[in-house]
Write a protein that holds these residues in place. Structure first.
Motif, PDB file in Angstrom:
ATOM      1  N   UNK A  21       1.655  10.340   5.292  1.00 22.71           N
ATOM      2  CA  UNK A  21       0.439  10.693   4.566  1.00 22.71           C
ATOM      3  C   UNK A  21       0.694  10.922   3.084  1.00 22.71           C
ATOM      4  N   UNK A  22       1.976  11.134   2.724  1.00 23.91           N
ATOM      5  CA  UNK A  22       2.324  11.263   1.310  1.00 23.91           C
ATOM      6  C   UNK A  22       2.384   9.897   0.616  1.00 23.91           C
ATOM      7  N   UNK A  23       2.340   8.813   1.393  1.00 30.20           N
ATOM      8  CA  UNK A  23       2.449   7.477   0.811  1.00 30.20           C
ATOM      9  C   UNK A  23       1.097   6.890   0.426  1.00 30.20           C
ATOM     10  N   UNK A  24       0.009   7.529   0.825  1.00 28.00           N
ATOM     11  CA  UNK A  24      -1.327   6.981   0.562  1.00 28.00           C
ATOM     12  C   UNK A  24      -1.531   6.848  -0.953  1.00 28.00           C
ATOM     13  N   UNK A  25      -2.003   5.693  -1.425  1.00 26.76           N
ATOM     14  CA  UNK A  25      -2.257   5.540  -2.860  1.00 26.76           C
ATOM     15  C   UNK A  25      -3.227   6.614  -3.369  1.00 26.76           C
ATOM     16  N   UNK A  32      11.081   4.964  -9.607  1.00 24.37           N
ATOM     17  CA  UNK A  32      11.391   5.927  -8.548  1.00 24.37           C
ATOM     18  C   UNK A  32      10.613   5.614  -7.279  1.00 24.37           C
ATOM     19  N   UNK A  33       9.376   5.182  -7.424  1.00 26.70           N
ATOM     20  CA  UNK A  33       8.556   4.837  -6.258  1.00 26.70           C
ATOM     21  C   UNK A  33       9.209   3.742  -5.425  1.00 26.70           C
ATOM     22  N   UNK A  34       9.825   2.767  -6.079  1.00 24.67           N
ATOM     23  CA  UNK A  34      10.492   1.686  -5.351  1.00 24.67           C
ATOM     24  C   UNK A  34      11.684   2.228  -4.570  1.00 24.67           C
ATOM     25  N   UNK A  35      12.462   3.108  -5.189  1.00 26.43           N
ATOM     26  CA  UNK A  35      13.584   3.715  -4.467  1.00 26.43           C
ATOM     27  C   UNK A  35      13.087   4.508  -3.266  1.00 26.43           C
ATOM     28  N   UNK A  36      12.009   5.261  -3.451  1.00 26.79           N
ATOM     29  CA  UNK A  36      11.455   6.041  -2.347  1.00 26.79           C
ATOM     30  C   UNK A  36      10.992   5.139  -1.214  1.00 26.79           C
ATOM     31  N   UNK A  37      10.376   4.022  -1.566  1.00 19.06           N
ATOM     32  CA  UNK A  37       9.888   3.095  -0.541  1.00 19.06           C
ATOM     33  C   UNK A  37      11.056   2.524   0.269  1.00 19.06           C
ATOM     34  N   UNK A  74       0.815  -1.229   0.000  1.00 17.30           N
ATOM     35  CA  UNK A  74       0.000   0.000   0.000  1.00 17.30           C
ATOM     36  C   UNK A  74       0.842   1.271   0.000  1.00 17.30           C
ATOM     37  N   UNK A  75       2.061   1.190  -0.518  1.00 19.82           N
ATOM     38  CA  UNK A  75       2.923   2.373  -0.576  1.00 19.82           C
ATOM     39  C   UNK A  75       2.745   3.032  -1.939  1.00 19.82           C
ATOM     40  N   UNK A  76       2.099   4.200  -1.951  1.00 16.81           N
ATOM     41  CA  UNK A  76       1.814   4.915  -3.196  1.00 16.81           C
ATOM     42  C   UNK A  76       1.164   3.963  -4.189  1.00 16.81           C
TER      43      UNK A  76
END
Length: 622
Positions: A67-71, A37-42, A10-12
């Motif tokens: 709260x920035x990670x909410x899909x 990029x999302x994977x690197x951020x996670x 549930x990360x982005x």
């Protein structure tokens, strides 16, 4: 200690994704907007490991806001947990360090230390607002105290368990995330009197002080800025001033050598700038360091140099001196690089890729790219193809016609599995195909194959199986034109993730070429190569003709060339004779010893291919 696995839920745009860091380098390949990029951020948002880099990249501060990670599709009313999980492996030194700590601090003799530990961070939400977090360590602590004879387990509430976690937490490798390297190095940064600075300048000075502590540490492990720079700045003694000059000169040389040697490796020429100079001074009783670049016509601040030079300067400075020293402990940090050098020309990218091999001597690396100049075939076994379902299963020319508003769902599959499961979705792994400079048809069969040195090997093996019926199964045989000519074919099979075996003669040339191929393609070549004597079980059978007994070789030559006057030289006569027997479908009876060697060879080859096929679920053996 090193990270071996991450899992996110549930990360982005990630529903549920697991990525294993099986090698020193993990490459994430995929289209723009695929989720790399999302994977690197996670990974960076694993709170226990992430290095605070807000001082040089303020945008990273908001990235760590749960709260920035909410899909995006669930922002209206999100009530699910978000999971970030990391697994780390412990080597002998890590285990010894933990045992020593527990003995010293808790008088506990550990009887068992796990090889891996998983740490789960779960963030709760209510109506799209963060509602707390929990962190769980999958760790069992057990041991003996005093005169105890029976091992006792210590739960999460015990001081012993908490002490072990605190020690391991400090030893976790730091995670450094670099979306780019275009942040500015300040003209000077303060070493003392930090309380008088505003928050931004104080944080930036603190960050760069840590970097330059490590620059100084390159000269001596016990050197530090407080003792060897600040105290000497305050001293009136001439000896201290001379010692300070020596320290600053050493730091300047260390950075100069690192930056400009790296530049020379990457570009093959020296930059216009010639030297890095570090100076130290006092201003209003506050000590500071200042860095300048010396050129042929004077001194410059880094901000006055070209964009490309600044990028490489900061890349080499950060990756060469960041994250390796924490007191007396050595760490192996994890660097996350997002599309490195994407704005630079192809030759610079290719040389940067070579520099990664040196970089991995002291760190682990995860990087994203869609440039074939930044793909290394040797790292394909640890590469992932990242896919976003919102883009669909599209051809490259359909990329810009992707559905607007489709739900983002990011997945990452090991490269070989993705290619086998999705052979027609070449747009997702196009950089690898570009590297191979190869454009096969989607319908082109690529069988499991054995790559052999030449036509003599090819015809003997095909003749034995197809005409004489030796061996239950025989894979496709792909001949080269010599032991040293198989690199292109090896690259193609690695790139297409198809099972194959490199089979070389056991002579000097075969062994030398095997070493060369290993240097070019390992670890991707591991488990995919063999020497002929090893597989046929006869150390005297160093080349294809020697699979045949002496009697069989003589019999074939006499059978095909009954007239001695027209008979080729001995070795050529055997290979040509086998070719003619194969072409004419002419059967001869081989000695049992020859048949046994051939059958053992075919069985061994098939076993190796079958073992590879287990890792390629949709690969049909031929």
């Amino acid at each position: 200690m090193r990270y071996t696995k991450f899992r996110f839920k549930n990360f982005k745009g990630i529903d549920d994704l697991e990525i294993s860091l099986t090698g020193d380098v993990t490459t994430l390949v995929g289209l723009n907007e695929s989720g790399k990029t999302t994977i690197l951020e996670a990974i960076f948002c694993f709170s226990y490991g992430s290095e605070n880099m807000d001082a040089i990249n303020p945008g990273l501060e908001s990235l760590r806001d749960p709260e920035q990670w909410i899909p995006i599709s669930q922002r209206a009313n999100f009530n699910e947990p978000i999971l970030i999980s990391a697994t780390v492996s412990l080597d002998k030194a890590d285990k010894a360090s933990l045992k020593a700590h527990m003995k010293r601090e808790h008088s506990l003799t550990l009887t068992d230390v796990p090889d891996e530990i998983t740490i789960k961070e779960q963030y709760k939400f209510s109506n799209s607002r963060s509602d707390g977090a929990s962190r769980v360590w999958d760790l069992t602590i057990q041991g003996l105290k005093g005169q105890q004879r029976n091992t006792r387990k210590y739960g999460a509430g015990s001081d012993e368990w908490q002490g072990a976690v605190a020690h391991l937490k400090q030893a976790l490798p730091r995670i450094w995330y670099f979306p780019n390297f275009l942040f500015e190095l300040p003209e000077r940064f303060v070493l003392t009197g930090l309380d008088s600075l505003d928050d931004e300048e104080r944080d930036r000075s603190t960050f760069y002080r840590a970097i330059f502590e490590q620059v100084l540490g390159e000269q001596a492990n016990d050197a530090n800025l407080a003792t060897h720079v600040v105290d000497r700045l305050d001293s009136k003694e001439r000896a201290d001033k001379r010692s300070l000059e020596a320290v600053l000169l050493g730091m300047s040389r260390s950075i100069t050598n690192t930056i400009f040697d790296g530049w020379n490796r990457i570009f093959g020429r020296a930059p216009i700038a010639q030297e890095v100079q570090i100076q130290a001074d006092l201003e209003n009783s506050a000590a500071y360091l200042e860095l300048q670049i010396k050129g042929p016509d004077g001194y410059y601040d880094l901000s006055e140099r070209s964009l490309g030079f600044r990028w490489f300067f900061m890349f080499l400075l950060m990756t060469s001196f960041s994250g390796t020293r924490t007191g007396k402990e050595e760490q192996r940090p994890l660097f996350l690089l997002d599309e490195p050098a994407s704005n630079l020309h192809s030759s610079a990218q290719a040389e940067l890729l070579k520099s990664f091999e040196t970089l991995t001597e002291r760190c682990s690396l995860v990087y994203t790219t869609h440039s074939h100049h930044l793909i290394n075939l040797r790292w394909l076994d640890s590469a992932y193809v990242v896919k976003n379902e919102a883009l669909g299963s599209l051809a490259f020319d359909e990329y810009f016609n992707a559905q607007v508003g489709a739900k983002t769902s990011i997945s990452a599959a090991p490269y070989r599995r993705f290619v086998n499961d999705n052979p027609t979705q070449t747009s997702y792994f196009q950089p690898v195909l570009d590297l191979l400079d190869y454009r096969p048809s989607n319908l082109e069969p690529i069988p499991h194959a054995v790559l052999v040195e030449g036509k003599s090997d090819f015809y003997l093996l095909r003749y034995a199986h197809e005409v004489l019926g030796v061996g239950d199964r025989c894979p496709a045989i792909v001949p080269g034109t010599g032991a040293g000519t198989l690199a292109p074919a090896i690259g193609l099979y690695i790139g297409w993730a198809k099972p194959f075996i490199l089979l070389l003669d056991g002579d000097k040339a075969g062994r030398e070429q095997l070493e060369r191929y290993q240097s070019l393609f390992e670890p991707a070549l591991a488990g995919r190569h063999a020497l002929l004597p090893e597989l046929c079980g006869d150390e005297t059978a160093i080349e294809a003709e020697s699979l045949l007994s002496e009697v069989d070789r003589r019999m074939i030559v006499e059978h095909v060339f009954p007239d001695e006057s027209t008979r080729p030289s001995a070795k050529k006569a055997v290979s040509q004779g086998v070719m003619e027997l194969y072409a004419s479908n002419d059967k001869v009876e081989l000695e049992p010893s020859t048949v046994e060697r051939l059958e053992r060879l075919f069985d061994s080859l098939q076993q190796m291919l079958d073992e590879q096929s287990k890792q390629a679920p949709n690969s049909d053996p031929s």
